[in-house]
Motif scaffolding. Structure first.
Motif, PDB file in Angstrom:
ATOM      1  N   LEU A 106     -13.433  34.493  31.275  1.00 51.98           N
ATOM      2  CA  LEU A 106     -14.151  35.600  30.617  1.00 51.98           C
ATOM      3  C   LEU A 106     -14.121  36.876  31.467  1.00 51.98           C
ATOM      4  N   PRO A 136     -17.911  27.784  18.948  1.00 51.40           N
ATOM      5  CA  PRO A 136     -18.932  27.735  17.879  1.00 51.40           C
ATOM      6  C   PRO A 136     -19.462  29.130  17.534  1.00 51.40           C
ATOM      7  N   TYR A 177     -22.593  31.620  16.839  1.00 53.26           N
ATOM      8  CA  TYR A 177     -23.985  31.604  17.319  1.00 53.26           C
ATOM      9  C   TYR A 177     -24.916  32.584  16.620  1.00 53.26           C
TER      10      TYR A 177
HETATM   11  C1  HEC Z   1     -17.560  23.981  22.741  1.00 53.62           C
HETATM   12  C2  HEC Z   1     -17.124  24.873  23.797  1.00 53.62           C
HETATM   13  C3  HEC Z   1     -17.638  26.313  23.761  1.00 53.62           C
HETATM   14  C4  HEC Z   1     -18.918  26.751  23.882  1.00 53.62           C
HETATM   15  C5  HEC Z   1     -20.187  25.912  24.001  1.00 53.62           C
HETATM   16  C6  HEC Z   1     -18.858  28.193  23.902  1.00 53.62           C
HETATM   17  N1  HEC Z   1     -17.577  28.611  23.779  1.00 53.62           N
HETATM   18 FE1  HEC Z   1     -16.912  30.551  23.844  1.00 53.62          FE
HETATM   19  N2  HEC Z   1     -15.032  29.916  23.482  1.00 53.62           N
HETATM   20  C7  HEC Z   1     -14.628  28.598  23.309  1.00 53.62           C
HETATM   21  C8  HEC Z   1     -13.231  28.569  22.940  1.00 53.62           C
HETATM   22  C9  HEC Z   1     -12.413  27.309  22.653  1.00 53.62           C
HETATM   23  C10 HEC Z   1     -12.797  29.923  22.904  1.00 53.62           C
HETATM   24  C11 HEC Z   1     -11.385  30.441  22.573  1.00 53.62           C
HETATM   25  C12 HEC Z   1     -11.320  30.722  21.081  1.00 53.62           C
HETATM   26  C13 HEC Z   1      -9.936  31.123  20.644  1.00 53.62           C
HETATM   27  O1  HEC Z   1      -9.454  32.172  21.099  1.00 53.62           O
HETATM   28  O2  HEC Z   1      -9.356  30.367  19.874  1.00 53.62           O
HETATM   29  C14 HEC Z   1     -13.940  30.742  23.250  1.00 53.62           C
HETATM   30  C15 HEC Z   1     -13.906  32.115  23.337  1.00 53.62           C
HETATM   31  C16 HEC Z   1     -14.978  32.890  23.697  1.00 53.62           C
HETATM   32  C17 HEC Z   1     -14.930  34.315  23.862  1.00 53.62           C
HETATM   33  C18 HEC Z   1     -13.684  35.186  23.677  1.00 53.62           C
HETATM   34  C19 HEC Z   1     -12.848  35.054  24.936  1.00 53.62           C
HETATM   35  C20 HEC Z   1     -11.378  35.201  24.693  1.00 53.62           C
HETATM   36  O3  HEC Z   1     -10.629  34.339  25.208  1.00 53.62           O
HETATM   37  O4  HEC Z   1     -10.961  36.160  24.028  1.00 53.62           O
HETATM   38  C21 HEC Z   1     -16.174  34.737  24.217  1.00 53.62           C
HETATM   39  C22 HEC Z   1     -16.613  36.154  24.514  1.00 53.62           C
HETATM   40  C23 HEC Z   1     -17.010  33.556  24.271  1.00 53.62           C
HETATM   41  N3  HEC Z   1     -16.259  32.460  23.953  1.00 53.62           N
HETATM   42  C24 HEC Z   1     -18.361  33.565  24.587  1.00 53.62           C
HETATM   43  C25 HEC Z   1     -19.177  32.442  24.497  1.00 53.62           C
HETATM   44  C26 HEC Z   1     -20.604  32.500  24.655  1.00 53.62           C
HETATM   45  C27 HEC Z   1     -21.411  33.744  24.961  1.00 53.62           C
HETATM   46  C28 HEC Z   1     -21.065  31.224  24.471  1.00 53.62           C
HETATM   47  C29 HEC Z   1     -22.506  30.730  24.474  1.00 53.62           C
HETATM   48  C30 HEC Z   1     -23.415  31.364  23.555  1.00 53.62           C
HETATM   49  C31 HEC Z   1     -19.910  30.381  24.226  1.00 53.62           C
HETATM   50  N4  HEC Z   1     -18.787  31.158  24.249  1.00 53.62           N
HETATM   51  C32 HEC Z   1     -19.970  29.004  24.037  1.00 53.62           C
HETATM   52  C33 HEC Z   1     -15.425  27.479  23.492  1.00 53.62           C
HETATM   53  C34 HEC Z   1     -16.792  27.491  23.666  1.00 53.62           C
END
Ligand code: HEC
Length: 116
Positions: free
Chosen positions: A68, A93, A95
């Motif tokens: 990130l 997921p 949110y």
């Molecule tokens: C189950 C695992 C999981 C959880 C829990 C999760 N994420 Fe993610 N997150 C991912 C995945 C997988 C991606 C990549 C999505 C894609 O580009 O296909 C991602 C991508 C992101 C990105 C974009 C980053 C990029 O690569 O461009 C952000 C910002 C982000 N998440 C923030 C959060 C935040 C804030 C939380 C908590 C509220 C959170 N995530 C919880 C799995 C998770």
């Protein structure tokens, strides 16, 4: 007669205390939002994205998460990051419903703190 004067005084003091406390407590809420975001990140995001946002967790590695703090992620606009958090993307997921807009906005700010 004396009692009602006492009552009025108590009411007036209570109202005055609220009026005095209101702007202060809203200041406390604003400061608390940033702490909230850090706490929310810890409880909801760390298992995938790791405490430092690196994605260096067993789940994060299996999903090939981007750091990130990396230029790829930091180069995106606030609204792009906000959209991923609120609407989800792939295995990420959504949110919006569980956390609400304000917390999701605060999370974007929190993610900016990972910038290298
Ligand atoms: C189950 C695992 C999981 C959880 C829990 C999760 N994420 Fe993610 N997150 C991912 C995945 C997988 C991606 C990549 C999505 C894609 O580009 O296909 C991602 C991508 C992101 C990105 C974009 C980053 C990029 O690569 O461009 C952000 C910002 C982000 N998440 C923030 C959060 C935040 C804030 C939380 C908590 C509220 C959170 N995530 C919880 C799995 C998770």
């Amino acid at each position: 007669m004396k009692r009602s004067v006492l009552k009025l005084t108590v009411i007036a003091l209570t109202v005055a205390a609220f009026v005095w406390a209101a702007p202060r407590s809203s200041g406390v809420v604003a400061a608390g939002e940033e702490e909230d975001a850090a706490a929310t990140y810890k409880s909801k995001c760390v298992m995938c994205h790791a405490p430092d946002g690196s994605g260096n967790t067993p789940v994060g590695k299996s999903m090939k998460l981007r750091d990130l703090g990396s230029a790829d992620v930091q180069g995106q606009s606030d609204s792009q990051l906000y959209d991923v958090i609120t609407k989800g993307k792939g295995k990420m997921p959504a949110y919006e419903k569980s956390l609400g807009e304000d917390t999701c906005k605060a999370l974007v700010t929190h993610i900016r703190s990972f910038k290298k």
